[in-house]
Design a protein around this motif. Structure first.
Motif, PDB file in Angstrom:
ATOM      1  N   LYS A  56       0.833  -1.204   0.000  1.00  0.00           N
ATOM      2  CA  LYS A  56       0.000   0.000   0.000  1.00  0.00           C
ATOM      3  C   LYS A  56       0.866   1.252   0.000  1.00  0.00           C
ATOM      4  CE  LYS A  56      -4.211  -1.654   2.241  1.00  0.00           C
ATOM      5  NZ  LYS A  56      -5.054  -1.551   3.441  1.00  0.00           N
ATOM      6  N   ASP A  57       1.902   1.262   0.823  1.00  0.00           N
ATOM      7  CA  ASP A  57       2.817   2.414   0.857  1.00  0.00           C
ATOM      8  C   ASP A  57       3.475   2.623  -0.505  1.00  0.00           C
ATOM      9  OD1 ASP A  57       2.242   2.935   3.502  1.00  0.00           O
ATOM     10  OD2 ASP A  57       4.076   2.002   4.285  1.00  0.00           O
ATOM     11  N   LYS A  58       3.917   1.533  -1.114  1.00  0.00           N
ATOM     12  CA  LYS A  58       4.566   1.618  -2.425  1.00  0.00           C
ATOM     13  C   LYS A  58       3.584   2.156  -3.468  1.00  0.00           C
ATOM     14  CE  LYS A  58       7.254  -1.172  -5.656  1.00  0.00           C
ATOM     15  NZ  LYS A  58       7.762  -2.506  -5.963  1.00  0.00           N
ATOM     16  N   GLN A  59       2.349   1.674  -3.421  1.00  0.00           N
ATOM     17  CA  GLN A  59       1.338   2.144  -4.359  1.00  0.00           C
ATOM     18  C   GLN A  59       1.036   3.624  -4.133  1.00  0.00           C
ATOM     19  OE1 GLN A  59      -1.876  -0.613  -3.618  1.00  0.00           O
ATOM     20  NE2 GLN A  59      -1.240  -1.991  -5.251  1.00  0.00           N
ATOM     21  N   GLN A  60       0.989   4.031  -2.873  1.00  0.00           N
ATOM     22  CA  GLN A  60       0.722   5.437  -2.550  1.00  0.00           C
ATOM     23  C   GLN A  60       1.847   6.327  -3.072  1.00  0.00           C
ATOM     24  OE1 GLN A  60      -2.161   6.426  -1.257  1.00  0.00           O
ATOM     25  NE2 GLN A  60      -1.537   8.529  -1.534  1.00  0.00           N
ATOM     26  N   LYS A  61       3.082   5.890  -2.904  1.00  0.00           N
ATOM     27  CA  LYS A  61       4.216   6.658  -3.417  1.00  0.00           C
ATOM     28  C   LYS A  61       4.157   6.756  -4.934  1.00  0.00           C
ATOM     29  CE  LYS A  61       7.388   5.699   0.386  1.00  0.00           C
ATOM     30  NZ  LYS A  61       8.585   4.977   0.817  1.00  0.00           N
ATOM     31  N   GLU A  62       3.825   5.656  -5.589  1.00  0.00           N
ATOM     32  CA  GLU A  62       3.726   5.654  -7.046  1.00  0.00           C
ATOM     33  C   GLU A  62       2.597   6.577  -7.504  1.00  0.00           C
ATOM     34  OE1 GLU A  62       4.846   4.970 -10.807  1.00  0.00           O
ATOM     35  OE2 GLU A  62       5.904   4.245  -9.043  1.00  0.00           O
ATOM     36  N   LEU A  63       1.489   6.558  -6.806  1.00  0.00           N
ATOM     37  CA  LEU A  63       0.370   7.444  -7.132  1.00  0.00           C
ATOM     38  C   LEU A  63       0.774   8.907  -6.961  1.00  0.00           C
ATOM     39  CD1 LEU A  63      -2.603   7.602  -7.956  1.00  0.00           C
ATOM     40  CD2 LEU A  63      -3.198   7.465  -5.535  1.00  0.00           C
ATOM     41  N   SER A  64       1.513   9.202  -5.910  1.00  0.00           N
ATOM     42  CA  SER A  64       1.997  10.568  -5.690  1.00  0.00           C
ATOM     43  C   SER A  64       2.929  10.999  -6.825  1.00  0.00           C
ATOM     44  CB  SER A  64       2.733  10.675  -4.356  1.00  0.00           C
ATOM     45  OG  SER A  64       1.850  10.485  -3.284  1.00  0.00           O
ATOM     46  N   GLN A  75       2.898   9.877  -9.903  1.00  0.00           N
ATOM     47  CA  GLN A  75       2.086  10.069 -11.097  1.00  0.00           C
ATOM     48  C   GLN A  75       1.330  11.399 -11.040  1.00  0.00           C
ATOM     49  OE1 GLN A  75      -0.335   6.549 -11.485  1.00  0.00           O
ATOM     50  NE2 GLN A  75       1.400   5.282 -12.123  1.00  0.00           N
ATOM     51  N   LYS A  76       0.821  11.755  -9.865  1.00  0.00           N
ATOM     52  CA  LYS A  76       0.128  13.032  -9.711  1.00  0.00           C
ATOM     53  C   LYS A  76       1.081  14.197  -9.956  1.00  0.00           C
ATOM     54  CE  LYS A  76      -3.569  11.613  -6.570  1.00  0.00           C
ATOM     55  NZ  LYS A  76      -4.124  11.737  -5.213  1.00  0.00           N
ATOM     56  N   ILE A 122       3.800  14.136 -11.819  1.00  0.00           N
ATOM     57  CA  ILE A 122       4.097  14.153 -13.252  1.00  0.00           C
ATOM     58  C   ILE A 122       2.953  14.825 -14.005  1.00  0.00           C
ATOM     59  CG2 ILE A 122       4.336  12.687 -15.319  1.00  0.00           C
ATOM     60  CD1 ILE A 122       5.934  10.720 -13.505  1.00  0.00           C
ATOM     61  N   LYS A 123       1.719  14.474 -13.670  1.00  0.00           N
ATOM     62  CA  LYS A 123       0.551  15.081 -14.315  1.00  0.00           C
ATOM     63  C   LYS A 123       0.530  16.585 -14.062  1.00  0.00           C
ATOM     64  CE  LYS A 123      -4.470  14.765 -14.560  1.00  0.00           C
ATOM     65  NZ  LYS A 123      -5.665  14.116 -14.010  1.00  0.00           N
ATOM     66  N   LYS A 124       0.822  16.981 -12.845  1.00  0.00           N
ATOM     67  CA  LYS A 124       0.853  18.406 -12.493  1.00  0.00           C
ATOM     68  C   LYS A 124       1.942  19.127 -13.294  1.00  0.00           C
ATOM     69  CE  LYS A 124       1.175  21.310  -8.366  1.00  0.00           C
ATOM     70  NZ  LYS A 124       1.407  21.308  -6.918  1.00  0.00           N
ATOM     71  N   ASP A 125       3.118  18.509 -13.393  1.00  0.00           N
ATOM     72  CA  ASP A 125       4.220  19.105 -14.158  1.00  0.00           C
ATOM     73  C   ASP A 125       3.856  19.244 -15.634  1.00  0.00           C
ATOM     74  OD1 ASP A 125       5.689  19.215 -11.824  1.00  0.00           O
ATOM     75  OD2 ASP A 125       6.956  17.483 -12.313  1.00  0.00           O
ATOM     76  N   LEU A 126       3.211  18.219 -16.194  1.00  0.00           N
ATOM     77  CA  LEU A 126       2.799  18.278 -17.595  1.00  0.00           C
ATOM     78  C   LEU A 126       1.762  19.377 -17.830  1.00  0.00           C
ATOM     79  CD1 LEU A 126       2.600  14.483 -18.518  1.00  0.00           C
ATOM     80  CD2 LEU A 126       4.254  16.164 -19.358  1.00  0.00           C
ATOM     81  N   GLN A 127       0.840  19.522 -16.895  1.00  0.00           N
ATOM     82  CA  GLN A 127      -0.155  20.585 -17.017  1.00  0.00           C
ATOM     83  C   GLN A 127       0.516  21.956 -16.959  1.00  0.00           C
ATOM     84  OE1 GLN A 127      -2.825  19.574 -13.828  1.00  0.00           O
ATOM     85  NE2 GLN A 127      -4.147  18.342 -15.151  1.00  0.00           N
ATOM     86  N   GLU A 128       1.486  22.107 -16.090  1.00  0.00           N
ATOM     87  CA  GLU A 128       2.212  23.377 -15.975  1.00  0.00           C
ATOM     88  C   GLU A 128       2.977  23.665 -17.265  1.00  0.00           C
ATOM     89  OE1 GLU A 128       3.629  26.925 -14.340  1.00  0.00           O
ATOM     90  OE2 GLU A 128       1.953  25.639 -13.791  1.00  0.00           O
ATOM     91  N   GLN A 129       3.621  22.660 -17.821  1.00  0.00           N
ATOM     92  CA  GLN A 129       4.337  22.844 -19.081  1.00  0.00           C
ATOM     93  C   GLN A 129       3.376  23.222 -20.203  1.00  0.00           C
ATOM     94  OE1 GLN A 129       6.533  19.243 -19.749  1.00  0.00           O
ATOM     95  NE2 GLN A 129       8.147  19.784 -18.297  1.00  0.00           N
ATOM     96  N   SER A 130       2.228  22.579 -20.269  1.00  0.00           N
ATOM     97  CA  SER A 130       1.225  22.901 -21.286  1.00  0.00           C
ATOM     98  C   SER A 130       0.742  24.338 -21.124  1.00  0.00           C
ATOM     99  CB  SER A 130       0.030  21.952 -21.190  1.00  0.00           C
ATOM    100  OG  SER A 130       0.423  20.642 -21.478  1.00  0.00           O
ATOM    101  N   ARG A 131       0.531  24.753 -19.892  1.00  0.00           N
ATOM    102  CA  ARG A 131       0.098  26.120 -19.617  1.00  0.00           C
ATOM    103  C   ARG A 131       1.152  27.117 -20.080  1.00  0.00           C
ATOM    104  NH1 ARG A 131       0.843  30.046 -16.380  1.00  0.00           N
ATOM    105  NH2 ARG A 131       2.318  29.000 -15.040  1.00  0.00           N
ATOM    106  N   LEU A 132       2.420  26.850 -19.799  1.00  0.00           N
ATOM    107  CA  LEU A 132       3.498  27.741 -20.213  1.00  0.00           C
ATOM    108  C   LEU A 132       3.621  27.806 -21.735  1.00  0.00           C
ATOM    109  CD1 LEU A 132       6.230  26.821 -17.575  1.00  0.00           C
ATOM    110  CD2 LEU A 132       4.928  28.952 -17.714  1.00  0.00           C
ATOM    111  N   ILE A 133       3.486  26.678 -22.395  1.00  0.00           N
ATOM    112  CA  ILE A 133       3.549  26.646 -23.865  1.00  0.00           C
ATOM    113  C   ILE A 133       2.399  27.451 -24.447  1.00  0.00           C
ATOM    114  CG2 ILE A 133       3.293  25.145 -25.891  1.00  0.00           C
ATOM    115  CD1 ILE A 133       4.884  23.017 -24.255  1.00  0.00           C
TER     116      ILE A 133
END
Length: 173
Positions: A109-117, A119-120, A122-133
């Motif tokens: 569960k801890d490992k899955q939670q870390k992986e989910l964090s 991924q979140k 990464i998604k946030k970073d991609l959204q920020e990059q898209s916004r900047l572009i």
């Protein structure tokens, strides 16, 4: 073997046969190795244990040893105690396995939670990059094709250009 006043003492998953009168240890058996224990049906003074050996195998089969004891009293209690000890050891082993399984589930569960964090993030970073572009393309609406940038030339070039223009005008007239 004859043991008067035989006592069964269960300690550290071992069966200890002690002669109370002489106060010495006569025999000890690892509890997990005990596969069978019983009293003799006809001779009330006999009881025994069958143990699997920790040594090797003979003809690819586990070897066993049978111990028969003679006691003046409490042979039934001895076998009952062995049975109770085996049950306690079995339940302790089940509890330990359940605890280990719960710990493993918690680690997963801890490992899955870390992986989910991750991924979140990464998604946030991609959204920020898209916004900047998107923001950078709005500040430069023409898209960059077919555009020319006029660079200001130095004064010496300006003076040379000025003289060239004068000469062209004179030659045209």
């Amino acid at each position: 073997m004859a043991y008067d006043d035989t006592l069964l003492n269960l300690k550290d998953a071992q069966i200890l046969l002690v002669n109370l009168e002489a106060q010495n240890l006569k025999q000890k058996f690892p509890l997990p190795n005990v596969v069978l224990y019983a009293t003799h049906q006809e001779t009330k003074r006999l009881f025994g244990f069958v143990l699997k050996t920790s040594g090797g195998r003979v003809d690819n089969r586990q070897t066993s040893i049978c111990y028969i004891f003679e006691s003046n009293n409490e042979r039934e209690k001895i076998c009952d105690s062995v049975g109770l000890a085996k049950q306690i050891a079995f339940h302790a082993e089940l509890d330990q396995k359940a605890s280990e399984k719960a710990e493993e589930i918690e680690r997963v569960k801890d490992k899955q939670q870390k992986e989910l964090s991750k991924q979140k993030q990464i998604k946030k970073d991609l959204q920020e990059q898209s916004r900047l572009i998107a923001a950078s393309s709005r500040s430069n609406p023409s898209g960059g094709e077919g555009q020319f940038v006029v660079l200001r030339s130095s004064q010496s070039e300006d003076s040379n250009l000025g003289e060239d223009r004068k000469k062209k005008r004179e030659s045209e007239t």
